[in-house]
Design a protein around this motif. Structure first.
Motif, mmCIF file in Angstrom:
data_model
loop_
_atom_site.group_PDB
_atom_site.id
_atom_site.type_symbol
_atom_site.label_atom_id
_atom_site.label_comp_id
_atom_site.label_asym_id
_atom_site.label_seq_id
_atom_site.Cartn_x
_atom_site.Cartn_y
_atom_site.Cartn_z
ATOM 1 N N PHE A 165 -51.688 -29.127 68.912
ATOM 2 C CA PHE A 165 -52.463 -27.911 68.670
ATOM 3 C C PHE A 165 -53.958 -28.174 68.804
ATOM 4 N N PHE A 166 -54.463 -29.225 68.153
ATOM 5 C CA PHE A 166 -55.882 -29.524 68.223
ATOM 6 C C PHE A 166 -56.277 -30.024 69.609
ATOM 7 N N PHE A 167 -55.406 -30.797 70.255
ATOM 8 C CA PHE A 167 -55.701 -31.270 71.609
ATOM 9 C C PHE A 167 -55.840 -30.087 72.557
ATOM 10 N N TRP A 168 -54.931 -29.123 72.462
ATOM 11 C CA TRP A 168 -54.975 -27.931 73.302
ATOM 12 C C TRP A 168 -56.250 -27.130 72.999
ATOM 13 N N GLY A 169 -56.627 -27.060 71.732
ATOM 14 C CA GLY A 169 -57.853 -26.361 71.352
ATOM 15 C C GLY A 169 -59.091 -26.997 71.947
ATOM 16 N N PHE A 170 -59.154 -28.337 71.937
ATOM 17 C CA PHE A 170 -60.309 -29.021 72.523
ATOM 18 C C PHE A 170 -60.369 -28.812 74.039
ATOM 19 N N ILE A 171 -59.222 -28.762 74.687
ATOM 20 C CA ILE A 171 -59.207 -28.497 76.135
ATOM 21 C C ILE A 171 -59.700 -27.079 76.407
ATOM 22 N N ALA A 172 -59.229 -26.118 75.619
ATOM 23 C CA ALA A 172 -59.667 -24.729 75.807
ATOM 24 C C ALA A 172 -61.157 -24.590 75.541
ATOM 25 N N ALA A 173 -61.669 -25.287 74.541
ATOM 26 C CA ALA A 173 -63.102 -25.238 74.246
ATOM 27 C C ALA A 173 -63.907 -25.908 75.352
ATOM 28 N N GLY A 174 -63.308 -26.872 76.025
ATOM 29 C CA GLY A 174 -64.003 -27.568 77.101
ATOM 30 C C GLY A 174 -64.170 -26.731 78.356
ATOM 31 N N ASN A 175 -63.416 -25.619 78.465
ATOM 32 C CA ASN A 175 -63.550 -24.760 79.642
ATOM 33 C C ASN A 175 -64.956 -24.204 79.771
ATOM 34 N N SER A 176 -65.603 -23.910 78.658
ATOM 35 C CA SER A 176 -66.950 -23.352 78.733
ATOM 36 C C SER A 176 -67.948 -24.363 79.299
ATOM 37 N N CYS A 207 -68.143 -27.051 87.460
ATOM 38 C CA CYS A 207 -67.471 -26.814 88.744
ATOM 39 C C CYS A 207 -68.281 -25.847 89.611
ATOM 40 N N LYS A 208 -68.885 -24.860 88.955
ATOM 41 C CA LYS A 208 -69.677 -23.869 89.688
ATOM 42 C C LYS A 208 -70.847 -24.546 90.403
ATOM 43 N N ASN A 209 -71.524 -25.457 89.733
ATOM 44 C CA ASN A 209 -72.656 -26.157 90.344
ATOM 45 C C ASN A 209 -72.198 -27.219 91.337
ATOM 46 N N TYR A 210 -71.175 -27.972 90.981
ATOM 47 C CA TYR A 210 -70.736 -29.101 91.818
ATOM 48 C C TYR A 210 -70.121 -28.620 93.129
ATOM 49 N N PHE A 211 -69.297 -27.568 93.059
ATOM 50 C CA PHE A 211 -68.612 -27.070 94.252
ATOM 51 C C PHE A 211 -69.326 -25.883 94.897
ATOM 52 N N HIS A 212 -70.495 -25.523 94.381
ATOM 53 C CA HIS A 212 -71.301 -24.422 94.921
ATOM 54 C C HIS A 212 -70.501 -23.115 94.960
ATOM 55 N N LEU A 213 -69.951 -22.745 93.801
ATOM 56 C CA LEU A 213 -69.159 -21.524 93.680
ATOM 57 C C LEU A 213 -70.046 -20.376 93.231
ATOM 58 N N ASP A 214 -69.707 -19.153 93.667
ATOM 59 C CA ASP A 214 -70.411 -17.994 93.124
ATOM 60 C C ASP A 214 -69.695 -17.564 91.838
ATOM 61 N N GLN A 215 -70.187 -16.492 91.191
ATOM 62 C CA GLN A 215 -69.646 -16.071 89.903
ATOM 63 C C GLN A 215 -68.167 -15.680 90.012
ATOM 64 N N PHE A 216 -67.805 -14.954 91.062
ATOM 65 C CA PHE A 216 -66.415 -14.524 91.238
ATOM 66 C C PHE A 216 -65.487 -15.726 91.378
ATOM 67 N N GLN A 217 -65.852 -16.694 92.195
ATOM 68 C CA GLN A 217 -65.014 -17.872 92.393
ATOM 69 C C GLN A 217 -64.880 -18.685 91.116
ATOM 70 N N SER A 218 -65.966 -18.780 90.341
ATOM 71 C CA SER A 218 -65.883 -19.539 89.096
ATOM 72 C C SER A 218 -64.969 -18.837 88.087
ATOM 73 N N GLN A 219 -64.922 -17.499 88.125
ATOM 74 C CA GLN A 219 -64.017 -16.775 87.245
ATOM 75 C C GLN A 219 -62.563 -16.998 87.648
ATOM 76 N N LEU A 220 -62.321 -17.246 88.923
ATOM 77 C CA LEU A 220 -60.957 -17.549 89.368
ATOM 78 C C LEU A 220 -60.462 -18.864 88.766
ATOM 79 N N VAL A 221 -61.382 -19.782 88.468
ATOM 80 C CA VAL A 221 -60.992 -21.029 87.797
ATOM 81 C C VAL A 221 -60.394 -20.712 86.435
ATOM 82 N N ILE A 222 -60.998 -19.757 85.726
ATOM 83 C CA ILE A 222 -60.478 -19.351 84.415
ATOM 84 C C ILE A 222 -59.106 -18.708 84.572
ATOM 85 N N VAL A 223 -58.965 -17.815 85.553
ATOM 86 C CA VAL A 223 -57.685 -17.124 85.767
ATOM 87 C C VAL A 223 -56.600 -18.119 86.143
ATOM 88 N N GLU A 224 -56.931 -19.093 86.983
ATOM 89 C CA GLU A 224 -55.935 -20.090 87.373
ATOM 90 C C GLU A 224 -55.514 -20.929 86.175
#
Length: 89
Positions: free
Chosen positions: A32-43, A49-66
């Motif tokens: 439970f706590f491990f999953w929570g730390f992973i979810a908190a790490g998404n922010s 990823c947006k800066n490293y892969f040169h993604l725009d806002q829409f593409q970076s939101q697809l990372v969340i959806v995936e």
């Protein structure tokens, strides 16, 4: 009157050992706590990823959806495996 002494490995004869599920509870709490730390790490992970892969806002939101889709799919797969195991028994 003689006194009896008990060691940690030798319980008194009048007390029986009760099986517990503390190991399973510990595993559940850890996951439970491990999953929570992973979810908190998404922010932090998504802007990286947006800066490293040169993604725009829409593409970076697809990372969340995936990520959300993968979590739902893994839960579905786990539930399906439980159903198959129950049918086998």
């Amino acid at each position: 009157m003689a006194t009896q002494t008990y060691t940690a490995t030798q319980p008194p004869a009048s007390k029986s050992l009760i099986p517990t599920n503390y190991g399973a509870l510990g595993t559940l709490v850890t996951v439970f706590f491990f999953w929570g730390f992973i979810a908190a790490g998404n922010s932090i992970f998504i802007p990286f990823c947006k800066n490293y892969f040169h993604l725009d806002q829409f593409q970076s939101q697809l990372v969340i959806v995936e990520d959300l889709f993968n979590k739902i799919r893994s839960e579905y797969d786990d539930a399906e495996e439980e159903i198959v195991e129950e049918e086998v028994e």
